[in-house]
Design an enzyme around this catalytic site. Structure first.
Site, mmCIF file in Angstrom:
data_model
loop_
_atom_site.group_PDB
_atom_site.id
_atom_site.type_symbol
_atom_site.label_atom_id
_atom_site.label_comp_id
_atom_site.label_asym_id
_atom_site.label_seq_id
_atom_site.Cartn_x
_atom_site.Cartn_y
_atom_site.Cartn_z
ATOM 1 N N GLU A 114 0.764 -1.335 0.172
ATOM 2 C CA GLU A 114 0.153 -0.098 -0.014
ATOM 3 C C GLU A 114 0.845 1.194 -0.031
ATOM 4 O OE1 GLU A 114 -2.423 -0.204 3.674
ATOM 5 O OE2 GLU A 114 -3.193 -2.147 2.921
ATOM 6 N N LYS A 116 2.062 4.697 1.582
ATOM 7 C CA LYS A 116 1.976 5.206 2.900
ATOM 8 C C LYS A 116 1.842 6.393 2.996
ATOM 9 C CE LYS A 116 5.001 4.915 7.021
ATOM 10 N NZ LYS A 116 4.862 6.355 7.447
ATOM 11 N N ASP A 118 1.121 10.477 3.925
ATOM 12 C CA ASP A 118 1.726 11.225 4.767
ATOM 13 C C ASP A 118 0.828 12.147 5.430
ATOM 14 O OD1 ASP A 118 3.973 11.959 6.183
ATOM 15 O OD2 ASP A 118 4.945 13.249 4.573
ATOM 16 N N TYR A 228 -7.197 1.949 5.845
ATOM 17 C CA TYR A 228 -6.334 1.134 5.718
ATOM 18 C C TYR A 228 -6.467 -0.282 6.447
ATOM 19 C CZ TYR A 228 -3.354 3.350 8.857
ATOM 20 O OH TYR A 228 -2.739 4.156 9.958
ATOM 21 N N LYS A 317 10.509 3.255 3.502
ATOM 22 C CA LYS A 317 10.597 4.755 3.425
ATOM 23 C C LYS A 317 11.338 5.237 2.226
ATOM 24 C CE LYS A 317 9.923 7.131 7.031
ATOM 25 N NZ LYS A 317 9.037 8.124 7.957
ATOM 26 N N CYS A 411 19.326 47.746 11.872
ATOM 27 C CA CYS A 411 18.534 47.346 10.745
ATOM 28 C C CYS A 411 19.513 47.352 9.316
ATOM 29 C CB CYS A 411 17.227 48.319 10.506
ATOM 30 S SG CYS A 411 16.544 47.774 8.737
ATOM 31 N N CYS A 414 18.000 50.466 7.345
ATOM 32 C CA CYS A 414 17.781 51.968 7.618
ATOM 33 C C CYS A 414 18.854 52.147 8.756
ATOM 34 C CB CYS A 414 16.475 52.284 7.883
ATOM 35 S SG CYS A 414 16.110 51.341 9.526
ATOM 36 N N CYS A 429 13.067 45.247 13.209
ATOM 37 C CA CYS A 429 13.482 46.922 12.988
ATOM 38 C C CYS A 429 12.481 47.779 13.580
ATOM 39 C CB CYS A 429 13.632 47.181 11.485
ATOM 40 S SG CYS A 429 13.909 48.798 11.401
ATOM 41 N N CYS A 434 11.134 52.844 8.315
ATOM 42 C CA CYS A 434 12.158 52.072 7.469
ATOM 43 C C CYS A 434 11.617 52.108 6.239
ATOM 44 C CB CYS A 434 12.358 50.785 8.369
ATOM 45 S SG CYS A 434 13.470 49.641 7.176
#
Ligand code: IVH
Length: 671
Positions: A114, A116, A118, A228, A317, A411, A414, A429, A434
């Site tokens: 089957e 798998k 996720d 399943y 996997k 920043c 600026c 910032c 800015c």
């Protein structure tokens, strides 16, 4: 109508709707149009409204209901929910087979292979044919009871199909709830619009969704489920093989993955695993491997389990979608709200079908936790369809010349001070003016979901700010062609086009303006709800916290963010300027009742001429909950092809997007 007749009618409608739900959500083979389906629901609703005592828990009108839960009660598993041993190579699969074969002696075992899926493992208990409770796997002994959330998943039957005995069985099913790729993309788009953090992949999005406290929110996430395992209860039929159990689940109306293969011998198992590893990307949902199970139930029982996993099943996997490359430098970007995000610049590397040159490093803590240094060979991963991320470092190849990263104290744009609030991962910032924040704010204002000002890209906005032509978004409306022509890469024609695009944006629907203001937590959807409720910026601005919270989908945090926004003097000034510039600040109340949301989540693109004006056609789509975009992509659901269509029609065909003519469009979106 006599009472008995009403009772019978309601029952017949429920059965009919359950049948069409199964056709649509389980078998992917609808027999009726969305409009016809809606009519059935409306009819049942009106009977139930008139006779509330006739409402049954398994009525399709009751999928989304109940009160939000703060904590989920425990869900104890009568039979422990085991997990699987993982293997990562064909050799390990062969070892598994050898163990099974040794146990069996001469026989060649039959396996079921089957996909798998996720997602998140769940168990559902049915009593007398109706869904009673459902919960997550948890630690295998006890999970969370999340019945109300699971009921919102339309492919999960609230009661099973079958007359007589079959319709009244008691049993348990187990399976995987998942978020299809399309739903994942949409959820992340919405979150991006709302300024919420993105989900890294469909699995995280799925498990986050199942943990939501309000089933109404879960319903909007479009989760799905494959089952399943079938665990017969007292009196329910038992089957000698796993494959027969799955077939039976199918006949009861459960969604069982169609890609199930019964294999003899391990060679065939390996071939099937290999072929799915190759085509996994063609599926509309994510899989992270394959599951191999011994088909014979008696044999499963004889093989038993070790600790947490059965000896009769194993997972194979797939390798994650990873690549390694060199981290050349780290750039710190400043976002619209002042958040500093470190971005990795990488040596080009192919990964999952695209060439990657940048990856997000999220924030300072993440960099520290993974000990990422400039010059390192880093491991990248692409989860789902989002921007790749750096998941680790190959420390064995370090030369000693790698440099540690420091979050700047000032920043980078600026020079203002950067702060990191207690308990927050983000550095910000502190300068509200800015230029980077301002640039992002103006780009956002003109963006596709906001005021939709074509050709107002980052390069142009940067020049506006540099030349001092605009100091806020409202200043855009004061620009003349004369201001624009001297700019780089700007001819007279493009200047004229941009001025008229700005002019055209004055008349956008109110919801777009609300979104464009960039209020924290207010995404496209919330902006629409607010526009529907308040009909003007002025009314929204004057609304009390209580009035705001009264709006569906607005909670205390959003209400507070709105109030804060309208209190800020700079924002007030921008709004006043917008109004003076002639931007539409209010909207007529809609007279017509809302059409059924039959196109919710559907995206349309128009090409060529149809007899309905574009604006009107777009309004029809919107009234039914859909949206209209300019360009065709694989996310487009329908391309409406009129006379003299442009290249969009070809693109639709190339991408396999459905094309429809005006007649079909009227049928879908018409009154
Ligand atoms: S069988 C004892 N079959 O993979 C058997 N699991 O650890 C237990 N999963 O989260 C599971 N697709 O939910 C099985 N076709 C499939 C599956 C599957 C996904 C998940 C399962 C659990 C993990 C197994």
């Amino acid at each position: 109508m006599a009472r008995e007749e009403i009772v019978r009618k309601a029952r017949r409608l429920r059965e009919k709707i359950a049948h069409h739900d199964r056709k649509y959500y389980v078998e992917d083979a609808p027999e009726i149009s969305d409009a016809e389906y809606d009519a059935l629901i409306d009819e049942l609703r009106s009977i139930e409204n008139a006779h509330p005592e006739l409402v049954t828990p398994d009525s399709p009108t009751q999928r989304v209901g109940g009160q939000p839960t703060k904590v989920f009660p425990p869900f104890r598993h009568a039979v422990p929910m085991l997990s699987l041993d993982n293997t990562y190579s064909k050799e390990e699969l062969t070892l598994f087979h050898n163990r099974v074969a040794r146990f069996l002696g001469a026989e060649v075992p039959e396996y079921v292979v089957e996909l798998k899926i996720d997602g998140v493992a769940v168990a559902l208990r049915y009593e007398q044919g109706s869904l009673r409770v459902g919960g997550t796997r948890g630690n295998g002994e006890t999970g969370d009871e999340i019945t109300a959330n699971l009921r919102t998943i339309r492919s999960i039957p609230l009661s099973v199909r079958g007359a007589g005995e079959a319709g009244r069985l008691t049993f348990e099913v187990r399976g995987e709830v998942f978020m299809p790729r399309k739903a994942f993309e949409r959820v992340n788009e919405e979150r991006e619009d709302a300024g919420d953090p993105l989900f890294a992949n469909p699995r995280n999005a799925c498990s986050g969704s199942l943990k939501l406290q309000d089933p109404r929110d879960v319903a909007g996430r479009r989760l799905d489920a494959f089952f399943y395992a079938y665990l017969p209860g007292r009196g329910a039929p038992a089957f000698p093989t796993h494959a027969q159990g799955l077939d039976f689940l199918g006949t009861l109306g459960f969604k069982v993955n169609p890609n199930i293969r019964v294999c003899r011998g391990v060679e065939e198992v390996i071939r099937v695993c290999d072929s799915w590893e190759e085509k996994r990307d063609t599926l509309p949902y994510e899989i992270d491997g394959m599951v191999v199970k011994v088909n014979d139930i008696a044999l499963q029982e004889r093989l038993g389990a070790t600790g947490k996993s059965p000896r009769w099943a194993i997972s194979y996997k797939f390798p994650a979608k990873q690549a390694t490359t060199r981290l050349l430098s780290i750039e710190v970007q400043v976002g619209r709200t002042g958040t500093l995000t470190p971005v990795a610049h990488l040596e080009l590397v192919p990964l999952g079908g695209v060439t990657v040159k940048r990856a997000t490093l999220h924030n300072e803590d993440e960099i520290r936790r993974k000990d990422v240094r400039i010059g390192d060979r880093v491991i990248l991963e692409r989860g789902g369809e989002v921007i790749p991320k750096v998941v680790g470092v190959v420390t064995s190849v370090r030369t000693g010349h790698e440099k540690r990263f420091e979050m700047p104290k000032d920043c980078p744009v600026c020079g203002a001070r950067v702060v990191r609030e207690e308990g927050e991962a983000a550095s910000r910032c502190t300068n509200v003016s800015c230029p980077a924040q301002l640039a992002r704010t103006i780009e956002y204002f003109g963006g596709r979901s906001a005021m939709e000002i074509e050709n107002l890209g980052p390069a142009i906005v940067a020049q506006f700010l540099e030349k001092g032509l605009v100091k806020d978004a409202a200043d855009l409306y004061a620009l003349s062609e004369g201001d624009l022509v001297p700019l780089e890469r700007m001819g007279e024609k493009s200047a004229a086009n941009l001025v008229s695009a700005i002019e055209a944006s004055k008349d956008r629907p109110l919801s777009r303006l609300i979104f464009a203001l960039g209020i924290r937590h207010v995404g496209v959807r919330t902006a629409e709800v607010l526009a529907d409720r308040f009909h003007s910026i002025d009314a929204l601005r004057k609304a009390s916290a209580a009035e705001l919270e009264d709006v569906e989908e607005v909670g205390p945090i959003v209400a507070q963010a709105i109030a804060d926004h309208f209190r800020e003097p700079r924002n007030i000034k921008v709004m006043e300027k917008l109004e003076r510039a002639g931007v539409r600040m209010k909207e007529e109340r809609k007279a017509a009742p809302k059409a059924g949301q039959t196109l919710a989540g559907k995206t349309f693109v128009f090409t060529g001429t149809i007899s309905i004006p574009r604006e009107e056609a777009a309004a029809m789509v919107k009234a039914r909950g859909g949206k209209v975009t300019d360009s065709v992509s694989k996310k487009t659901d329908y391309v409406v092809v009129g006379e003299d269509p442009g290249s969009k029609a070809d693109k639709a065909r190339a991408l396999g997007v459905k094309t429809i003519d005006e007649k079909e469009f009227r049928r879908l979106a018409g009154p």
